[in-house]
Each structure stands twice: as C-alpha cells, then as structure tokens.
Design an enzyme around this catalytic site. Sequence first.
Site, PDB file in Angstrom:
ATOM      1  N   HIS A  38       1.013  -1.180  -0.154  1.00 42.94           N
ATOM      2  CA  HIS A  38       0.133   0.184   0.108  1.00 42.94           C
ATOM      3  C   HIS A  38       0.955   1.239  -0.036  1.00 42.94           C
ATOM      4  O   HIS A  38       2.277   0.950  -0.266  1.00 42.94           O
ATOM      5  CB  HIS A  38      -0.943   0.119   1.300  1.00 42.94           C
ATOM      6  N   HIS A  41       4.112   1.425   2.337  1.00 42.09           N
ATOM      7  CA  HIS A  41       4.975   0.590   1.704  1.00 42.09           C
ATOM      8  C   HIS A  41       5.949   1.525   0.610  1.00 42.09           C
ATOM      9  O   HIS A  41       7.143   1.664   0.583  1.00 42.09           O
ATOM     10  CB  HIS A  41       4.949  -0.912   0.989  1.00 42.09           C
ATOM     11  N   GLN A  65       6.480 -15.054  12.787  1.00 37.76           N
ATOM     12  CA  GLN A  65       5.821 -14.061  13.518  1.00 37.76           C
ATOM     13  C   GLN A  65       4.630 -14.065  13.745  1.00 37.76           C
ATOM     14  O   GLN A  65       3.836 -12.921  14.288  1.00 37.76           O
ATOM     15  CB  GLN A  65       6.415 -12.609  12.909  1.00 37.76           C
ATOM     16  N   GLN A 157       8.772  -2.572  16.804  1.00 33.86           N
ATOM     17  CA  GLN A 157       9.602  -3.403  16.109  1.00 33.86           C
ATOM     18  C   GLN A 157      10.902  -2.636  15.592  1.00 33.86           C
ATOM     19  O   GLN A 157      11.931  -3.224  15.485  1.00 33.86           O
ATOM     20  CB  GLN A 157       8.596  -3.912  14.880  1.00 33.86           C
ATOM     21  N   SER A 189      -2.423   0.290   6.848  1.00 40.24           N
ATOM     22  CA  SER A 189      -2.178  -1.265   7.236  1.00 40.24           C
ATOM     23  C   SER A 189      -2.442  -2.168   6.184  1.00 40.24           C
ATOM     24  O   SER A 189      -3.780  -1.872   5.789  1.00 40.24           O
ATOM     25  CB  SER A 189      -2.333  -1.582   8.674  1.00 40.24           C
TER      26      SER A 189
END
Length: 284
Positions: A38, A41, A65, A157, A189
């Site tokens: 999206h 990114h 993960q 993160q 997201s």
Amino acid sequence: MTQSIETVRTVHDLRAHVGAWREAGETVALVPTMGAIHAGHLSLVALANRLADRVVTSLFVNPLQFGPREDFHAYPRDEARDAAALSDAGSDLLYAPEAGEMYPPGFSTKVSVGDLTEDLCGAARPNHFDGVATVVTKLLLQCGPDKAIFGDKDYQQLLVIKQLVRDLNIPVEIIGGAIVREADGLALSSRNAYLSPVERKLAPVLYHTICTVADDLAKGRGADDAAESARFKLEAEGFRVDYVAVRDPDTLNPLHGPVTVARVLAAVHLGKTRLIDNVPAPAR
C-alpha cells in the site's frame, strides 16, 4: 506503462545482483515487506530511492512471527499486484523467497532481543518479536544492504531491529519512515482490509485518541492519567484495548507523571482486526 520488476527467489541470485551493483560502486537499500503493498510501503521505497542508488524490496510472509490463532493463512497475498506497484515506485529488484529458502530443513536458530520485546506487543503476542528478529537478521545478512528502511507505525519493531543490529554488529543503517495515513487519520496497514464498513468508520478514533494523549502531555497532564483516560474512551467506543502507553521514545521504558519527551503507543482490537498506532509527544 507499468514495467515488470525483476524477481529473484534465492539468496544466491539476490547476492549476485547486489554484488554487481557493489562492483559498479553503487549503494543499496533494502525495504522488507510482507506484501499487500500500500502507499505506506511505497513511501518507504521512495525514501530508499533518495538514500541509495539501488533498492531491493523483499516480499515474504514470515510464519515465525504469527501466533497459532493469528492470520498467517488469511494474510492478503497478491505477488503480481505487489510487483507492479513496487516497479512503478522505483524498486530495482524484488526478492520473494519461498519458505524453504528462508527456513530450509534443519533450520533451528532463533534471534531473540530481550527487554524491548517483553512488554506492549510482546506481551500481547508471545514469540512475535523472536520471529521478526530472526527473519530480519536473515534478510539483512542475505542482502547486505547499506541501509534498511522500516515504517514508524511498527515503532516497537523498529527499536527491536535497531537493537539487534547494534548487538550483532551488522553493518547496516536502520532508518524509520514516517507513518502514512488516510485522510481521516487511520494509519495505513495491510490489515485494514479486514475492517467492515462500520468498523472502518470507527477506526480513526484510535489515532485521534492518542493525539489527545499527546496534547494532554504537552499541557502537563500526568502520563498514567492521560493513558488511562484514553483507554476508557476507546473501550467506550467499542474497542478492545491491549494497551495505551506513554513510553520513553528510545528505550520504551514506562514514564510517569509530567513528561517532556515521550512516545504514545496503542494497540486495540476492532472486531477481528488488531490495529496499532503511535505518535510522538509533544506532537511535532
């Protein structure tokens, strides 16, 4: 017209491309992703293009993960669409390994970062950050970039990755890219696709609530009081709250009372969708 991006699927082929660029004196940036590309990114790819001569984007949905009840199998996947978007954004190479390339038979190593991973999303998602740290370490060693770009939306993160790079002496600069938001404030997201129309209308309340916390902190309100008030507001709106927290922006240590510099972080569930967001305090 969209140009097709060259795609490689093995470490050998990835290193061959990067090695050729190195021989030509070019610098390399890596943008790791799990696909479902999206605008967030693409903003990282644009940043990478400004910082390096060549850009590698990786696409790998990392099973390590995801928890046993999380959305690994349902996670959106459309490599052809993602490749076209990345090509248009200026990525030079797509690295899209199969699971067997990343975790071949007999693979048994885990990278674990202490302290930073024991709270917040680490408490809500056990073993998540071990999976992140392991795959990111592999990607950095496979590609050997000068710089690697990660989004600020996953703020915990980002700090975990910076820590592992320092601790393991991996020669790469880790850079955070600004959060990209919808017009109503919702952070972009891949998981936003899971929201129902009703949930999508409600979702921006998360961002506006943590902005209120940041504003309250700037006015001298205590950190615990501001965070607790935000939790009550989100629960009243129908969110299930994992946490609303006011933390040191470098260590993620809890802050109490009036603060001068902080990061406000939150994670909530709206229906079946888990949303995270964060803002600096005071707001910049």
